[in-house]
Design an enzyme around this catalytic site. Structure first.
Site, PDB file in Angstrom:
ATOM      1  N   ASN A   1     -26.609  -7.216  45.853  1.00 29.38           N
ATOM      2  CA  ASN A   1     -25.377  -6.667  46.428  1.00 29.38           C
ATOM      3  C   ASN A   1     -24.409  -7.827  46.609  1.00 29.38           C
ATOM      4  O   ASN A   1     -24.552  -8.636  47.527  1.00 29.38           O
ATOM      5  CB  ASN A   1     -25.673  -5.996  47.773  1.00 29.38           C
ATOM      6  CG  ASN A   1     -24.409  -5.539  48.484  1.00 29.38           C
ATOM      7  OD1 ASN A   1     -23.342  -5.434  47.885  1.00 29.38           O
ATOM      8  ND2 ASN A   1     -24.522  -5.272  49.779  1.00 29.38           N
ATOM      9  N   TRP A   2     -23.442  -7.922  45.698  1.00 33.21           N
ATOM     10  CA  TRP A   2     -22.521  -9.052  45.723  1.00 33.21           C
ATOM     11  C   TRP A   2     -21.505  -8.973  46.857  1.00 33.21           C
ATOM     12  O   TRP A   2     -20.793  -9.940  47.117  1.00 33.21           O
ATOM     13  CB  TRP A   2     -21.772  -9.138  44.387  1.00 33.21           C
ATOM     14  CG  TRP A   2     -22.628  -9.519  43.224  1.00 33.21           C
ATOM     15  CD1 TRP A   2     -23.978  -9.750  43.218  1.00 33.21           C
ATOM     16  CD2 TRP A   2     -22.190  -9.713  41.873  1.00 33.21           C
ATOM     17  NE1 TRP A   2     -24.408 -10.069  41.955  1.00 33.21           N
ATOM     18  CE2 TRP A   2     -23.325 -10.063  41.103  1.00 33.21           C
ATOM     19  CE3 TRP A   2     -20.954  -9.633  41.239  1.00 33.21           C
ATOM     20  CZ2 TRP A   2     -23.253 -10.325  39.736  1.00 33.21           C
ATOM     21  CZ3 TRP A   2     -20.876  -9.878  39.872  1.00 33.21           C
ATOM     22  CH2 TRP A   2     -22.014 -10.230  39.134  1.00 33.21           C
TER      23      TRP A   2
ATOM     24  N   HIS B   1     -24.410   1.374  53.680  1.00 31.24           N
ATOM     25  CA  HIS B   1     -24.702  -0.005  54.068  1.00 31.24           C
ATOM     26  C   HIS B   1     -24.233  -0.221  55.496  1.00 31.24           C
ATOM     27  O   HIS B   1     -23.232   0.346  55.934  1.00 31.24           O
ATOM     28  CB  HIS B   1     -24.003  -0.983  53.121  1.00 31.24           C
ATOM     29  CG  HIS B   1     -24.460  -2.394  53.282  1.00 31.24           C
ATOM     30  ND1 HIS B   1     -23.994  -3.207  54.291  1.00 31.24           N
ATOM     31  CD2 HIS B   1     -25.343  -3.142  52.569  1.00 31.24           C
ATOM     32  CE1 HIS B   1     -24.582  -4.389  54.198  1.00 31.24           C
ATOM     33  NE2 HIS B   1     -25.402  -4.381  53.164  1.00 31.24           N
TER      34      HIS B   1
ATOM     35  N   GLU C   1     -22.664  -2.464  56.897  1.00 30.30           N
ATOM     36  CA  GLU C   1     -21.275  -2.920  57.036  1.00 30.30           C
ATOM     37  C   GLU C   1     -20.298  -1.759  56.900  1.00 30.30           C
ATOM     38  O   GLU C   1     -19.243  -1.745  57.541  1.00 30.30           O
ATOM     39  CB  GLU C   1     -20.998  -4.018  56.004  1.00 30.30           C
ATOM     40  CG  GLU C   1     -21.770  -5.293  56.311  1.00 30.30           C
ATOM     41  CD  GLU C   1     -21.980  -6.213  55.128  1.00 30.30           C
ATOM     42  OE1 GLU C   1     -22.634  -7.250  55.315  1.00 30.30           O
ATOM     43  OE2 GLU C   1     -21.511  -5.895  54.017  1.00 30.30           O
TER      44      GLU C   1
ATOM     45  N   GLU D   1     -32.661  -1.948  56.036  1.00 30.77           N
ATOM     46  CA  GLU D   1     -31.957  -3.210  56.274  1.00 30.77           C
ATOM     47  C   GLU D   1     -31.707  -3.365  57.769  1.00 30.77           C
ATOM     48  O   GLU D   1     -30.740  -2.824  58.302  1.00 30.77           O
ATOM     49  CB  GLU D   1     -30.640  -3.251  55.485  1.00 30.77           C
ATOM     50  CG  GLU D   1     -29.810  -1.960  55.516  1.00 30.77           C
ATOM     51  CD  GLU D   1     -28.342  -2.225  55.269  1.00 30.77           C
ATOM     52  OE1 GLU D   1     -28.019  -3.208  54.614  1.00 30.77           O
ATOM     53  OE2 GLU D   1     -27.521  -1.435  55.768  1.00 30.77           O
TER      54      GLU D   1
ATOM     55  N   GLY E   1     -28.606  -9.753  49.361  1.00 31.45           N
ATOM     56  CA  GLY E   1     -27.221 -10.113  49.619  1.00 31.45           C
ATOM     57  C   GLY E   1     -26.891 -11.498  49.110  1.00 31.45           C
ATOM     58  O   GLY E   1     -26.721 -11.724  47.919  1.00 31.45           O
ATOM     59  N   GLY E   2     -26.806 -12.472  50.009  1.00 29.94           N
ATOM     60  CA  GLY E   2     -26.363 -13.814  49.658  1.00 29.94           C
ATOM     61  C   GLY E   2     -27.120 -14.450  48.517  1.00 29.94           C
ATOM     62  O   GLY E   2     -26.528 -15.129  47.661  1.00 29.94           O
TER      63      GLY E   2
END
Length: 246
Positions: free
Chosen positions: A9-10, A93, A95, A164, A229-230
């Site tokens: 997930n960019w 997600h 976020e 998550e 993620g990162g």
């Protein structure tokens, strides 16, 4: 036997140049034992699809609208994502839930729209630190997943679920393999009450997965890969995580 799935997930990162370099680095390491995919920002979907031609790496988006079409400025429909070659769509997600106020039902409606267009929703669930410390983890994730199960009905096996823990996203903190497995087992049991195909459904873990902890997480019986993620922004790290997903 569930084949592991590792999805990058960019988030809101990337450029034409850095995307090309990143995908070239990942492709150079193929083939992987697991399935792999990248969920990229909307403007880069078409160029990333071209960069992935001839690859086994799937393309995904990070969100979509719950509406079919219409006067929804700034929104992107599931039909559009299918049209440009997506295979996966992340919905719910943390976020999106936190910064855009997305409700459990809205997330479920998005998942239904995604499946209706022949795509695979990656449905995210997870608790905040305050909820975990209050002993509410199980109640929170079951509530979030319940809306999806109720809305999708017999289509629920077509979804991928991602656990998550919000407190482990971008914080450097990670649930221990045992903590993650405990929640994954709860989700699997909830799915089993809704469909006889729960044993074939994939439940991913997302929350600061890195090359040095991926193998231990993926070794758990109900963890079927990761939503990364990162670490998905560095080819070497993403490749190492994919190779840990045996």
């Amino acid at each position: 036997m569930r084949r592991k799935l590792v999805v990058g997930n960019w988030k809101m990162h990337g450029s034409l140049a850095t995307n090309a370099e990143l995908l070239a680095g990942i492709r150079a390491a193929e083939p992987f034992v697991c399935e792999a995919a990248v969920c990229v920002p909307f403007p880069y979907l078409s160029t990333c699809l071209l960069a992935l031609q001839g690859s086994h790496i799937g393309l995904g988006a990070q969100d979509c609208s719950a509406h079919e079409q219409g006067a929804y400025t700034g929104e992107v429909s599931a039909a559009m994502l299918a049209d440009v070659g997506c295979r996966y769509v992340i919905v719910g997600h943390s976020e999106r839930r936190a910064y855009h106020g997305e409700s459990d039902q809205l997330v479920a409606d998005k998942a239904k729209m995604v499946i209706g267009k022949g795509l695979v929703p990656i449905v995210c669930v997870g608790e905040t630190l305050a909820e975990r410390e209050a002993g509410q983890t199980e109640a929170v994730v079951k509530r979030q997943l319940s809306a999806v199960i109720h809305t999708l009905g017999q289509c629920i096996p077509q979804a991928v679920v991602a656990y998550e823990p919000v407190w482990a996203i971008g914080t450097g903190k990670t649930a221990t393999p045992e903590q993650a497995q405990e929640v994954h087992a709860v989700l699997r049991k909830q799915l089993a009450a809704a469909t006889e195909h729960a044993g074939a459904m994939r439940i991913l873990y997302g929350g600061s997965v890195k090359p040095d902890n991926a193998a231990a997480l993926f070794a758990q019986p109900d963890i079927d890969g990761g939503l990364i993620g990162g670490a998905s922004l560095k080819a070497a790290d993403f490749v190492a995580i994919c190779r840990a997903a045996l």
